[in-house]
Design an enzyme around this catalytic site. Structure first.
Site, short mmCIF file in Angstrom:
data_model
loop_
_atom_site.label_atom_id
_atom_site.label_comp_id
_atom_site.label_asym_id
_atom_site.label_seq_id
_atom_site.Cartn_x
_atom_site.Cartn_y
_atom_site.Cartn_z
CG ASP A 500 -1.58 0.54 0.23
OD1 ASP A 500 -1.87 -0.52 0.77
OD2 ASP A 500 -1.59 0.72 -1.01
CD GLU A 537 0.54 -3.02 2.90
OE1 GLU A 537 -0.08 -4.08 3.06
OE2 GLU A 537 0.32 -2.24 1.94
#
Length: 896
Positions: A500, A537
């Site tokens: 993340d 990400e």
């Protein structure tokens, strides 16, 4: 105690009143501002054992560094009091060295001060109390006073040695445990074991405190009692804290447990000997993103609904569907976060449920979201981006959250998914913690205050990630990331990790993870670390944007590493607009832009729509190459361009160095599901069957690209969240997946939750009652079967798995790209295959002169497949014309 902002405001008011009282002469003296004299802030940075940095040293004749071992330093009448110990500072001409600037680029222009050589033997002691840095003018007057940020000096003092120290529970060969915690600034640390306190010994070289135990410690709860200076409270505190390196917990994370993960009792039958599914190359990964509760909570054929063990039930509808996807070519299931969460009650009896008959309300009613909202912070639902302990399975998904049973059940889940032909990716969130400071759910910051969190200029914790940011650029936070990932890989046989907000990590940290995994071998560790998938990400934003503090693990920077980042370029081109549009109806390639326009004003004029669609097609082409930076093609303006020269909102569309470094997707858990996005964007009169076809076409743009692709679980079943754009806290009602088409796809469960969707209610309400947006089994089954055909085609054809930019350049082309390209149609040559993406409502004819005289036919997978409409696709050898029905993707095979 007043918050910092309130105290600053009060100080400013008092200062202004004092000036008014003393008159013009006092005003001319220009005393220091209230912000300059504020010990609640930490504007000075101690970056190594010899150097202190200030944002500005202009006008300061001297500086000092003071420490109070037990606190008590304060400002009294504009002068420092209660800080008896000084480390003398001398300003460094020229500021930071080149090496220091490289290590701290955001401090490059700051003033630097060197600690006097005869004071350097007190540096370690000074870091264990209250610190104050000061500046004075030529007359000795205090011009600035501040707290001090200490991560740099702690890394310099302890980092190298502490990296090698044992942390957490460690077991000797005879089963004897020891417990260790890194707490270099603590004045004392005690072990609270099963309610009794025990002393711990400090290693002055590493800053680690250690207690050696007996075998009867096994299974007992423990916490640490840490006496430490807490800058957020301005006092010395004693914190009772769980272990950041905990491997097991009591329910609701109240205590860590002394548990040996190598204990055979925690291993399911056959855990050490079963065979995993064959690993794919990273460029070939086909991933289903799935939430543990979403998988089973509404599955009437499952027994352990919402639990890890639901994945072990082979005859449930959900398990059967996952096996169908695996048989078609899906390689991995990506589980949303399953580590210990901060906000989910772990005991079933403590979990609130909506007190309404949700199914009884109309499809466009606000009552469902109101009822879900009333319990949303106490229910069992949570996406999981609120980490508490990074390396322990979440207890709410276990049948019993008390104790290490969750470890056993988690392993059973992994084994069951592996046995279904699916490798397992874990979504990990190391870029932030749930809380910081003295919050009871702050673990890291209550052990080493001000170290594990990334601090802003004034010492406040950065929160650009949504929550208190961590600092993996600091040695021991970076080590925690690596150690945690390795534990999941070794002890739980995790096959991949999705990071993340990966760009909030240094590139160096993610590469360290890769190196550590690569060192794991089946013989030594039971897993082949080189086969473990990494992606994340790479969004470039916040206080670390543009490499402000370190080289980030961002999209552009990860090129050449073999580690993938999500590519938003083709995603936005396919869906249309962007995830934060004020009006959700902005169209794209797969949602009817120009070729099947809706009445959204933001789509612009017809000429503007056509121009934007053609640019979207260029973005899509770059995506189909694997978002390669150096791939060259003719764009729709007729220019020869590289992927990096195609514009995406001011950034290069192509950024990857090789196939496998960009992850293609059309939807994920964030933002509206693909079906809901198309509900907003397709003309309202579009039939359910045509909506299903556009869904498959959009999914095909990811599945048939070079490199890995991800799809949100249920998207092949036209999954809807009733237009909810951010369902992280929307409960089971909006998030559940219906594996049985007779239960519908979830559309029309009510207006989406007001807390993140109310601005879209005027657009949502008219749609939720439309019958054409409520697909039945015919549409749901057709979409799923057609998608599985495409997966089969993609994974059975080596042409979709080129290994380098040069191979892609040679094998892949867009023969009709240029000024005459058909809006809404993209034609791709791939070796002896030819793929036509026809997003228009009408049959498209694509004449490729190079194909004249060829022997193309619809690929056997589609010719024998589930999509009856695509079977009408044809090829005329005389003219080289490929004819493809509307809203279809057709793959032709030229091998005769």
């Amino acid at each position: 105690m007043l918050p910092n902002t309130a105290r600053r405001a009060l100080a400013a008011v008092l200062a202004a009143g004092l000036l008014a009282t003393l008159g013009p002469a006092a005003a001319q003296a220009e005393p220091p501002t209230a912000a300059a004299l504020d010990l609640s802030e930490s504007r000075a940075l101690w970056i190594d054992r010899n150097t202190v940095v200030w944002p500005s040293g202009e006008g300061a004749s001297s500086a000092g560094l003071y420490y109070a071992p037990d606190g008590g330093a304060e400002l009294v009448d504009g002068e420092l009091s209660g800080a008896p110990n000084e480390l003398k500072l001398a300003k460094v001409g020229g500021g930071l060295t080149d090496e220091q600037r490289a290590a701290f680029p955001h401090l490059a222009g700051h003033a630097a001060y060197s600690i006097a050589e005869d004071d350097r033997d007190r540096v370690a002691d000074a870091t264990r109390g209250q610190l104050v840095a000061t500046q004075r003018d030529g007359d000795g007057g205090l011009t600035a006073a501040s707290g001090v940020q200490i991560p740099g000096v702690l890394d310099d003092l302890y980092g190298s040695a502490a990296q090698q120290a044992d942390l957490g529970p460690v077991f000797a060969e005879d089963g004897t445990p020891s417990l260790s915690v890194w707490a270099p600034t603590a004045q004392s640390v005690e072990l609270e074991l099963d309610g009794e306190r025990r002393t711990m010994e400090r290693d002055d070289t590493t800053g680690v405190w250690r207690a050696s135990g007996e075998r009867d410690w096994l299974g007992k709860p423990y916490r640490y009692r840490v006496k430490v200076w807490a800058p957020t409270t301005g006092e010395m505190v004693v914190n009772t804290v769980t272990d950041p390196y905990a491997t097991a917990l009591t329910a609701d994370s109240e205590s860590a447990l002394v548990v040996d993960l190598d204990d055979p009792a925690l291993a399911p039958r056959g855990w050490d000997s079963y065979t995993k599914p064959a690993a794919t190359q990273p460029r070939d990964a086909q991933i289903q993103e799935l939430h543990v509760r979403d998988f089973s909570v509404a599955d009437p054929t499952a027994e352990h609904t919402g639990r890890y063990l639901a994945f072990t039930e082979r005859d449930s509808d959900g398990s059967r569907h996952l096996r169908k996807l695996a048989d078609a070519g899906t390689s991995h299931v990506h589980l949303l976060p399953t580590y210990d969460l901060a906000t989910t009650p772990e005991r079933t009896e403590d979990q609130a449920v909506p007190d309404c008959d949700l199914a009884a309300f109309p499809a466009d009613s606000p009552e469902q979201q109101k009822c879900v909202g009333a319990v949303r912070d106490e229910d069992a639902y949570n996406w999981g981006y609120d980490p508490l302990h990074y390396t322990v399975p979440e207890g709410s998904y276990a049948t019993d959250p008390e104790g290490p049973g969750r470890t056993h059940e988690y392993r059973r889940m992994v084994r069951a998914l592996n046995d279904s032909g699916l490798r397992v990716v874990q979504d990990v969130v190391y870029n932030h913690s749930y809380a910081a400071g003295q919050d009871e759910k702050s673990v890291l910051d209550r052990i080493v205050p001000g170290y594990y969190q990334r601090l802003m200029e004034d010492g406040a914790v950065a929160d650009s990630t949504c929550c208190p940011g961590t600092a993996p650029e600091h040695t021991m936070m970076g080590r925690l990331v690596v150690d945690s990932v390795v534990t999941w890989a070794k002890q739980y046989k995790i096959d991949g990790f999705r990071f993340d907000l990966m760009a909030h990590h240094p590139k160096e940290n993610i590469l360290a993870v890769r190196t550590a995994l690569d060192e794991l071998t089946p013989e030594k560790d039971g897993v082949d670390g080189k086969r473990i998938l990494l992606y994340g990400e790479g969004w470039n934003f916040g206080e670390i944007a543009d490499d402000a503090r370190f080289e980030q693990a961002s999209q552009a920077n990860m090129a050449g590493t073999g580690i993938a980042t999500f590519s938003d370029r083709a995603r936005d081109a396919v869906r249309g607009g962007g995830p934060f549009d004020e009006e959700p109806g902005v169209q794209g390639f797969a949602s009817g832009l120009y070729t099947d326009p809706n009445d959204t004003a933001d789509n612009g004029s017809r000429d503007e729509q056509r121009a934007r669609l053609l640019h979207y097609q260029d973005l899509l082409k770059v995506g189909l190459t694997g978002s390669l930076a150096e791939y060259t093609f003719t764009d729709t303006a007729g220019r020869q361009v590289k992927g990096s020269e195609v514009d995406y909102n001011g950034s290069p569309a192509g950024y990857a160095g090789a196939p496998g470094e960009a992850l293609a997707y059309a939807d994920a858990h964030d933002n509206e599901s693909l079906y809901d996005a198309l509900a907003y964007k397709l003309p309202t009169g579009t039939s359910a069957a045509d909506r299903a076809r556009m869904q498959v076409l959009a999914m095909a743009t990811a599945a048939l690209s070079q490199g890995p692709a991800l799809s949100q679980a249920g998207t092949d079943l036209l999954r809807s969240k009733s237009l909810d754009r951010n369902s992280y806290n929307s409960g089971d009602w909006y998030n559940t997946i219906n594996w049985d088409c007779s239960a519908g796809n979830g559309f029309g469960r009510g207006l989406p939750p007001a807390w993140d969707n109310e601005q879209n209610w005027p657009y949502a309400a008219p749609l939720l009652t439309l019958p054409q947006l409520r697909p039945g089994c015919a549409e749901i089954d057709a979409a799923s079967a057609a998608y599985r055909d495409l997966l089969t085609l993609r994974t059975s054809e080596p042409a979709f798995s080129q290994s380098s930019t040069a191979d892609v350049q040679r094998e892949l082309g867009f023969p009709l790209s240029g000024t005459e390209e058909t809006p809404g149609v993209v034609t791709m040559r791939l070796g002896e295959l030819l793929v036509v993406f026809n997003a228009t409502p009408e049959t498209a004819e694509q004449t490729v002169t190079q194909a004249q005289g060829g022997s193309y036919a619809l690929h056997r997978v589609q010719a024998d497949g589930a999509d009856e409409q695509v079977k009408s696709a044809s090829f005329d050898a005389g003219s080289g014309t490929f004819t493809v029905p509307g809203r279809s993707v057709a793959v032709f095979d030229g091998r005769g």
